[in-house]
Motif scaffolding. Structure first.
Motif, PDB file in Angstrom:
ATOM      1  N   PHE A  45     -12.324  13.330 -22.507  1.00 17.01           N
ATOM      2  CA  PHE A  45     -13.732  13.716 -22.490  1.00 17.01           C
ATOM      3  C   PHE A  45     -13.907  15.220 -22.328  1.00 17.01           C
ATOM      4  CE2 PHE A  45     -12.478  12.449 -18.209  1.00 17.01           C
ATOM      5  CZ  PHE A  45     -12.819  13.558 -17.463  1.00 17.01           C
ATOM      6  N   ILE A  46     -12.854  15.940 -21.980  1.00 18.19           N
ATOM      7  CA  ILE A  46     -12.941  17.387 -21.803  1.00 18.19           C
ATOM      8  C   ILE A  46     -12.854  18.067 -23.165  1.00 18.19           C
ATOM      9  CG2 ILE A  46     -11.839  19.447 -20.844  1.00 18.19           C
ATOM     10  CD1 ILE A  46     -10.925  17.742 -18.470  1.00 18.19           C
ATOM     11  N   ILE A  47     -13.850  18.897 -23.449  1.00 19.27           N
ATOM     12  CA  ILE A  47     -13.857  19.673 -24.687  1.00 19.27           C
ATOM     13  C   ILE A  47     -13.131  20.994 -24.469  1.00 19.27           C
ATOM     14  CG2 ILE A  47     -15.320  20.905 -26.343  1.00 19.27           C
ATOM     15  CD1 ILE A  47     -17.482  18.775 -25.792  1.00 19.27           C
ATOM     16  N   GLU A  48     -13.420  21.643 -23.325  1.00 20.78           N
ATOM     17  CA  GLU A  48     -12.795  22.936 -23.049  1.00 20.78           C
ATOM     18  C   GLU A  48     -12.665  23.163 -21.551  1.00 20.78           C
ATOM     19  OE1 GLU A  48     -13.203  27.587 -24.442  1.00 20.78           O
ATOM     20  OE2 GLU A  48     -14.562  26.090 -25.250  1.00 20.78           O
ATOM     21  N   ASP A  49     -11.524  23.681 -21.151  1.00 19.65           N
ATOM     22  CA  ASP A  49     -11.243  24.062 -19.769  1.00 19.65           C
ATOM     23  C   ASP A  49     -11.508  25.562 -19.682  1.00 19.65           C
ATOM     24  OD1 ASP A  49     -10.171  24.649 -17.302  1.00 19.65           O
ATOM     25  OD2 ASP A  49      -8.319  23.526 -17.630  1.00 19.65           O
ATOM     26  N   LEU A  50     -12.611  25.943 -19.032  1.00 21.20           N
ATOM     27  CA  LEU A  50     -13.032  27.342 -19.036  1.00 21.20           C
ATOM     28  C   LEU A  50     -12.348  28.190 -17.972  1.00 21.20           C
ATOM     29  CD1 LEU A  50     -16.847  26.784 -19.601  1.00 21.20           C
ATOM     30  CD2 LEU A  50     -15.117  27.409 -21.302  1.00 21.20           C
ATOM     31  N   ASP A  51     -12.350  27.714 -16.731  1.00 22.80           N
ATOM     32  CA  ASP A  51     -11.721  28.452 -15.628  1.00 22.80           C
ATOM     33  C   ASP A  51     -11.498  27.486 -14.467  1.00 22.80           C
ATOM     34  OD1 ASP A  51     -14.185  28.231 -14.187  1.00 22.80           O
ATOM     35  OD2 ASP A  51     -14.874  30.150 -14.984  1.00 22.80           O
ATOM     36  N   ASP A  52     -11.235  28.019 -13.272  1.00 25.66           N
ATOM     37  CA  ASP A  52     -10.919  27.169 -12.122  1.00 25.66           C
ATOM     38  C   ASP A  52     -12.050  26.239 -11.711  1.00 25.66           C
ATOM     39  OD1 ASP A  52      -8.425  28.294 -11.991  1.00 25.66           O
ATOM     40  OD2 ASP A  52      -8.920  29.676 -10.364  1.00 25.66           O
ATOM     41  N   ASN A  53     -13.283  26.570 -12.062  1.00 24.41           N
ATOM     42  CA  ASN A  53     -14.423  25.790 -11.590  1.00 24.41           C
ATOM     43  C   ASN A  53     -15.342  25.256 -12.689  1.00 24.41           C
ATOM     44  OD1 ASN A  53     -13.787  28.062  -9.435  1.00 24.41           O
ATOM     45  ND2 ASN A  53     -14.528  26.260  -8.369  1.00 24.41           N
ATOM     46  N   HIS A  54     -14.966  25.438 -13.949  1.00 23.87           N
ATOM     47  CA  HIS A  54     -15.856  25.030 -15.029  1.00 23.87           C
ATOM     48  C   HIS A  54     -15.106  24.342 -16.168  1.00 23.87           C
ATOM     49  CE1 HIS A  54     -17.987  28.342 -12.998  1.00 23.87           C
ATOM     50  NE2 HIS A  54     -19.038  27.577 -13.216  1.00 23.87           N
ATOM     51  N   LEU A  55     -15.693  23.245 -16.621  1.00 24.64           N
ATOM     52  CA  LEU A  55     -15.203  22.514 -17.779  1.00 24.64           C
ATOM     53  C   LEU A  55     -16.387  22.237 -18.691  1.00 24.64           C
ATOM     54  CD1 LEU A  55     -13.258  19.721 -15.863  1.00 24.64           C
ATOM     55  CD2 LEU A  55     -12.187  21.549 -17.171  1.00 24.64           C
ATOM     56  N   VAL A  56     -16.131  22.080 -19.964  1.00 25.84           N
ATOM     57  CA  VAL A  56     -17.150  21.565 -20.876  1.00 25.84           C
ATOM     58  C   VAL A  56     -16.697  20.156 -21.224  1.00 25.84           C
ATOM     59  CG1 VAL A  56     -18.319  21.815 -23.085  1.00 25.84           C
ATOM     60  CG2 VAL A  56     -17.657  23.855 -21.788  1.00 25.84           C
ATOM     61  N   ILE A  57     -17.573  19.185 -20.945  1.00 30.17           N
ATOM     62  CA  ILE A  57     -17.244  17.793 -21.244  1.00 30.17           C
ATOM     63  C   ILE A  57     -18.198  17.268 -22.311  1.00 30.17           C
ATOM     64  CG2 ILE A  57     -16.300  17.414 -18.924  1.00 30.17           C
ATOM     65  CD1 ILE A  57     -18.834  15.782 -18.289  1.00 30.17           C
ATOM     66  N   LYS A  58     -17.792  16.204 -22.973  1.00 30.91           N
ATOM     67  CA  LYS A  58     -18.626  15.590 -24.001  1.00 30.91           C
ATOM     68  C   LYS A  58     -19.913  15.069 -23.365  1.00 30.91           C
ATOM     69  CE  LYS A  58     -14.668  14.032 -26.702  1.00 30.91           C
ATOM     70  NZ  LYS A  58     -13.891  12.840 -27.089  1.00 30.91           N
ATOM     71  N   ALA A  59     -21.044  15.450 -23.930  1.00 32.01           N
ATOM     72  CA  ALA A  59     -22.344  15.043 -23.395  1.00 32.01           C
ATOM     73  C   ALA A  59     -22.475  13.524 -23.375  1.00 32.01           C
ATOM     74  CB  ALA A  59     -23.469  15.671 -24.203  1.00 32.01           C
ATOM     75  N   ASP A  60     -21.943  12.854 -24.386  1.00 30.63           N
ATOM     76  CA  ASP A  60     -22.036  11.395 -24.458  1.00 30.63           C
ATOM     77  C   ASP A  60     -21.270  10.705 -23.339  1.00 30.63           C
ATOM     78  OD1 ASP A  60     -23.560  11.718 -26.731  1.00 30.63           O
ATOM     79  OD2 ASP A  60     -21.963  11.144 -28.118  1.00 30.63           O
ATOM     80  N   ASP A  61     -20.297  11.389 -22.743  1.00 27.04           N
ATOM     81  CA  ASP A  61     -19.476  10.802 -21.680  1.00 27.04           C
ATOM     82  C   ASP A  61     -19.906  11.244 -20.288  1.00 27.04           C
ATOM     83  OD1 ASP A  61     -17.832   9.386 -23.422  1.00 27.04           O
ATOM     84  OD2 ASP A  61     -16.468  11.076 -23.690  1.00 27.04           O
ATOM     85  N   GLU A  62     -20.891  12.094 -20.172  1.00 32.68           N
ATOM     86  CA  GLU A  62     -21.252  12.666 -18.873  1.00 32.68           C
ATOM     87  C   GLU A  62     -21.565  11.606 -17.822  1.00 32.68           C
ATOM     88  OE1 GLU A  62     -24.268  15.862 -16.759  1.00 32.68           O
ATOM     89  OE2 GLU A  62     -24.747  15.135 -18.773  1.00 32.68           O
ATOM     90  N   PHE A  63     -22.403  10.636 -18.135  1.00 29.95           N
ATOM     91  CA  PHE A  63     -22.780   9.618 -17.150  1.00 29.95           C
ATOM     92  C   PHE A  63     -21.555   8.830 -16.692  1.00 29.95           C
ATOM     93  CE2 PHE A  63     -24.226   5.339 -15.995  1.00 29.95           C
ATOM     94  CZ  PHE A  63     -25.060   5.656 -14.935  1.00 29.95           C
ATOM     95  N   ARG A  64     -20.718   8.403 -17.648  1.00 29.80           N
ATOM     96  CA  ARG A  64     -19.521   7.632 -17.315  1.00 29.80           C
ATOM     97  C   ARG A  64     -18.566   8.450 -16.446  1.00 29.80           C
ATOM     98  NH1 ARG A  64     -14.574   7.869 -19.050  1.00 29.80           N
ATOM     99  NH2 ARG A  64     -15.062   9.185 -20.840  1.00 29.80           N
ATOM    100  N   VAL A  65     -18.379   9.709 -16.805  1.00 29.79           N
ATOM    101  CA  VAL A  65     -17.467  10.579 -16.051  1.00 29.79           C
ATOM    102  C   VAL A  65     -17.981  10.776 -14.626  1.00 29.79           C
ATOM    103  CG1 VAL A  65     -16.573  12.939 -15.885  1.00 29.79           C
ATOM    104  CG2 VAL A  65     -16.525  11.731 -18.076  1.00 29.79           C
ATOM    105  N   ARG A  66     -19.267  11.034 -14.474  1.00 28.04           N
ATOM    106  CA  ARG A  66     -19.832  11.221 -13.130  1.00 28.04           C
ATOM    107  C   ARG A  66     -19.675   9.953 -12.291  1.00 28.04           C
ATOM    108  NH1 ARG A  66     -22.578  15.861 -12.238  1.00 28.04           N
ATOM    109  NH2 ARG A  66     -23.162  17.103 -14.054  1.00 28.04           N
ATOM    110  N   ARG A  67     -19.879   8.799 -12.908  1.00 18.20           N
ATOM    111  CA  ARG A  67     -19.734   7.522 -12.190  1.00 18.20           C
ATOM    112  C   ARG A  67     -18.283   7.307 -11.769  1.00 18.20           C
ATOM    113  NH1 ARG A  67     -21.772   4.169 -16.057  1.00 18.20           N
ATOM    114  NH2 ARG A  67     -19.726   3.331 -16.456  1.00 18.20           N
ATOM    115  N   GLN A  68     -17.349   7.541 -12.675  1.00 16.43           N
ATOM    116  CA  GLN A  68     -15.931   7.390 -12.357  1.00 16.43           C
ATOM    117  C   GLN A  68     -15.495   8.388 -11.286  1.00 16.43           C
ATOM    118  OE1 GLN A  68     -14.285   7.553 -16.450  1.00 16.43           O
ATOM    119  NE2 GLN A  68     -13.008   5.855 -15.739  1.00 16.43           N
TER     120      GLN A  68
END
Length: 64
Positions: free
Chosen positions: A28-51
């Protein structure tokens, strides 16, 4: 061609490690930006937050 929409996810280093491990099972990760930021797929955001919430509950320490 459909563009993948991303969401900026801000977290601390410990949570990021959990997310990287979760990403190995279901990408679900699109890009690893730095130590505190990732870009994740918008369609997976709810599932990722729940998990992530479930994973963090497993690691919660209690004296009870």
């Amino acid at each position: 061609m459909r563009a993948i929409k991303g969401v900026l996810f801000t977290c601390d280093a410990a949570v990021k490690q959990i997310l990287l491990t979760m990403n190995e099972q279901q990408s679900f990760i699109i890009e690893d930006l730095d130590d505190n930021h990732l870009v994740i797929k918008a369609d997976d955001e709810f599932r990722v937050r729940r998990q992530l919430e479930t994973e963090l509950e497993k690691n919660t320490y209690s004296l009870e």
